[in-house]
Design a protein around this motif. Structure first.
Motif, mmCIF file in Angstrom:
data_model
loop_
_atom_site.group_PDB
_atom_site.id
_atom_site.type_symbol
_atom_site.label_atom_id
_atom_site.label_comp_id
_atom_site.label_asym_id
_atom_site.label_seq_id
_atom_site.Cartn_x
_atom_site.Cartn_y
_atom_site.Cartn_z
ATOM 1 N N TYR A 1 -53.987 51.024 -7.409
ATOM 2 C CA TYR A 1 -52.800 51.043 -6.551
ATOM 3 C C TYR A 1 -52.353 49.646 -6.114
ATOM 4 N N TYR B 1 -50.930 55.160 -5.194
ATOM 5 C CA TYR B 1 -52.183 55.647 -5.790
ATOM 6 C C TYR B 1 -51.956 56.603 -6.952
ATOM 7 N N ARG B 2 -50.749 57.092 -7.106
ATOM 8 C CA ARG B 2 -50.464 57.976 -8.240
ATOM 9 C C ARG B 2 -48.970 57.938 -8.550
ATOM 10 N N ASN B 3 -48.630 58.545 -9.702
ATOM 11 C CA ASN B 3 -47.218 58.738 -10.028
ATOM 12 C C ASN B 3 -46.857 60.147 -9.599
ATOM 13 N N GLU C 1 -45.730 63.786 -10.014
ATOM 14 C CA GLU C 1 -45.885 64.643 -11.191
ATOM 15 C C GLU C 1 -45.043 65.909 -11.069
ATOM 16 N N ASN D 1 -45.397 56.701 -6.013
ATOM 17 C CA ASN D 1 -45.602 58.021 -5.418
ATOM 18 C C ASN D 1 -44.461 58.337 -4.444
#
Ligand SMILES: O=P(O)(O)OC[C@H]1O[C@H](O)[C@H](O)[C@@H](O)[C@@H]1O
Length: 574
Positions: A3, A39-41, A43, A58
């Protein structure tokens, strides 16, 4: 990239505008915020991409919209010229940046040589579904975060039948999205060029007229009390114009709209959380309802794909109906009306989700009508309709979920708050003509089919921490769950993630025809059952409890036992 690296990459990327980079600079010292944003894409969950608006992977922002649309465009381009020419229809709701994001999406499609059809202004989500079918477009997009709080926005994608994409397409599009590492490679053209080249087309009232005409064609009867007093709130969303127009054209004389919630307001200032599942969203409607002595107050969510109502009880207070109860009443209304007109053939069918209660199914069964079950998500319900249509000519009668989504007819392949509002008002007006309220009808249904009670418990656990705790809760519960609820024995359970069904009595495990999803479902001796699953649209774990009893009290008592036992176990998970 972790991240922190993602954050640095965004911060130093000159493709992003100054405002974005300033926003990111401002959180430099806030490790937690950086983590949460990167910390993430985002989805494709139950209903497309959904996240808070802001800079980050995110988050929802124009870059994520461009990237997602490029992923979709690559998928369409790979299908060839025919699909590119059929194009993509785009609608949007009242939220902050919805209009801008919708235009960004249109210009990326155009940049890839794909025709874009963009609505001139806000429209209900179901109208987009209709439009995809009507234009025979390759697909569609709606920029909306449905009922989420105002900080959110989202991106729903539709395919050629007019239903939201299922995992086959979502996985392929996501793969394309992941491969776009360099934002400057995203193909985009400016508005004037797109218009000139015929790649950007604006949609307007002609589609509204057709769509609303279709909605009205679903009306079932006219022996109804058109004087019935109704209060409606669009919750500052897209429902205001179409729902009012349909009711007016159907001849309803006494419909009042909550003035404070009539016009679009991206901040949902008088509502807070614009989710009609939450009775707090009805505060203004109830007040107006009381002053007008309305029989029913009802609300659609901001993108008008869902509707909920409250019905005047004996003491003048409004009693909320949940999605299962409303669904059951609508099924009774639709099936009895069709039967009366000799239009109910035995091979018609209904579709509901696996976490929707069984009262609707019991009613359908009493009319000789089959009910199919799918995973949560209206895309799955409509996916079933698409599948059936290819296999046979059995008439689709109704689709619904406990989360207040309903559809009838086949010209829309999503839940439709306009259709459902019309049918609900019609049902209320029909029973009113018979001297009954919808509460009386529900009581009759309980009397005939048994008392079905339900409770939905949602635990909100935000951020990465929350997501991980939800993961641990699911993991622990999978291993350690109650074998009894009071003196009610567990008979069977289904673990949809593992794809197994376990018969507790015979200690026998079977598999096959279980769609994969992170859901656990437990069934008891007396027909009661419950399910546990993480939400796909909000940072929540959801527990759905359904009990059956000979009286309301008996079924209600069971709910208390189930809730105490389940929550005791879940709350113990750190
Ligand atoms: O339970 P969730 O995954 O949050 O989904 C809640 C609801 O979200 C959207 O409205 C979907 O279209 C529905 O099909 C779903 O039931």
């Amino acid at each position: 990239m972790n991240y922190k690296e993602q954050y640095e990459a965004w911060l130093n990327n000159e493709y992003f505008d100054e405002a974005t980079r300033e926003e990111l600079m401002a959180i430099r010292e806030d490790e937690e915020e950086i983590e949460d944003r990167f910390y993430r894409n985002l989805e494709f969950g139950t209903a497309g991409l959904r996240g808070k608006v802001g800079a980050g992977t995110n988050r929802m922002n124009k870059y994520i919209i461009r990237q997602a649309t490029q992923g979709l465009a690559d998928f369409i381009v790979a299908k060839g010229q025919e699909y590119m020419g059929r194009g993509v229809a785009i609608a949007y709701d009242v939220r902050h940046f919805s209009r801008e994001f919708a235009k960004e999406a249109a210009l990326v499609l155009a940049g890839n040589g794909i025709k874009a059809y963009l609505f001139e202004d806000i429209r209900p989500t179901p109208e987009l579904s209709y439009t995809v079918r009507r234009l025979q477009a390759a697909g569609g997009i709606v920029v909306t975060a449905s009922h989420n709080p105002r900080e959110y926005n989202g991106y729903k994608v539709y395919w050629e039948e007019g239903a939201q994409i299922l995992s086959d397409i979502a996985v392929a599009v996501e793969k394309n999205i992941e491969s776009i590492k360099d934002f400057s490679k995203i193909k985009m053209i400016d508005e004037q060029t797109a218009l000139k080249q015929g790649l950007l087309n604006i949609l307007g009232q002609e589609i509204d007229d057709e769509y609303l005409g279709k909605v009205e064609s679903l009306a079932l009867r006219d022996d109804i009390n058109k004087e019935i007093k109704l209060v409606y709130t669009p919750l500052n969303g897209t429902g205001n114009i179409p729902v009012r127009r349909v009711l007016k054209e159907r001849g309803f004389k006494n419909v009042w709209v909550v003035p404070e919630q009539e016009k679009p307001d991206p901040d949902f200032s008088t509502v807070g959380y614009p989710n009609p599942e939450d009775t707090k969203a009805f505060a203004y409607a109830e007040k107006l309802g009381k002053s007008m002595d309305a029989e029913m107050v009802f609300a659609t969510d901001p993108d008008c794909d869902r509707v909920a109502c409250m019905v005047k009880g004996k003491n003048g207070d409004y009693v909320p109906l949940n999605g299962n109860q409303t669904g059951a009443i609508l099924i009774e209304y639709i099936l009895s009306s069709l039967r009366e007109k000799g239009k109910l053939t035995g091979n018609g069918y209904i579709v509901k989700s696996i976490v929707t209660g069984d009262l609707g199914k019991a009613i359908a069964q009493s009319y000789g009508i089959e009910t199919f079950e799918t995973l949560t998500g209206f895309k799955n319900i409509c996916g079933k309709v698409n599948e059936m249509e290819k296999k046979c000519d059995h008439p689709f009668l109704f689709g619904y979920e406990e989360s207040i989504g309903y559809v009838a007819g086949t010209f829309v392949r999503d839940k439709d708050g306009v259709i459902a509002s019309m049918l609900l008002c019609e049902a209320a007006a029909y029973y009113s003509f018979q001297g009954k309220s919808l509460l009386d009808v529900l009581e009759e249904l309980y009397h005939t089919h048994g008392y079905h009670m339900e409770k939905l418990i949602s635990l909100t656990l935000e951020g990465m921490e929350g997501q991980q705790r939800i993961g641990r809760m699911m993991k622990e519960y999978r291993k350690n769950f109650p074998m009894q609820m009071g003196d009610n024995d567990l008979m069977q359970y289904i673990d949809y993630e593992k794809g197994i069904r376990f018969d507790v009595v015979n200690q026998k495990e079977t598999s096959g025809s279980i769609p994969v999803s992170d859901v656990l479902r437990y069934f008891f001796e007396d027909g009661s059952w419950y399910a546990v699953r993480p939400s796909g649209t909000e940072p929540k774990i959801k527990i759905y409890i359904y009990t059956k009893g000979r009286s309301r009290e008996e079924a209600q008592k069971k709910i208390t036992v189930f809730e105490k036992t389940i929550m005791g176990l879940l709350n113990d998970v750190e």
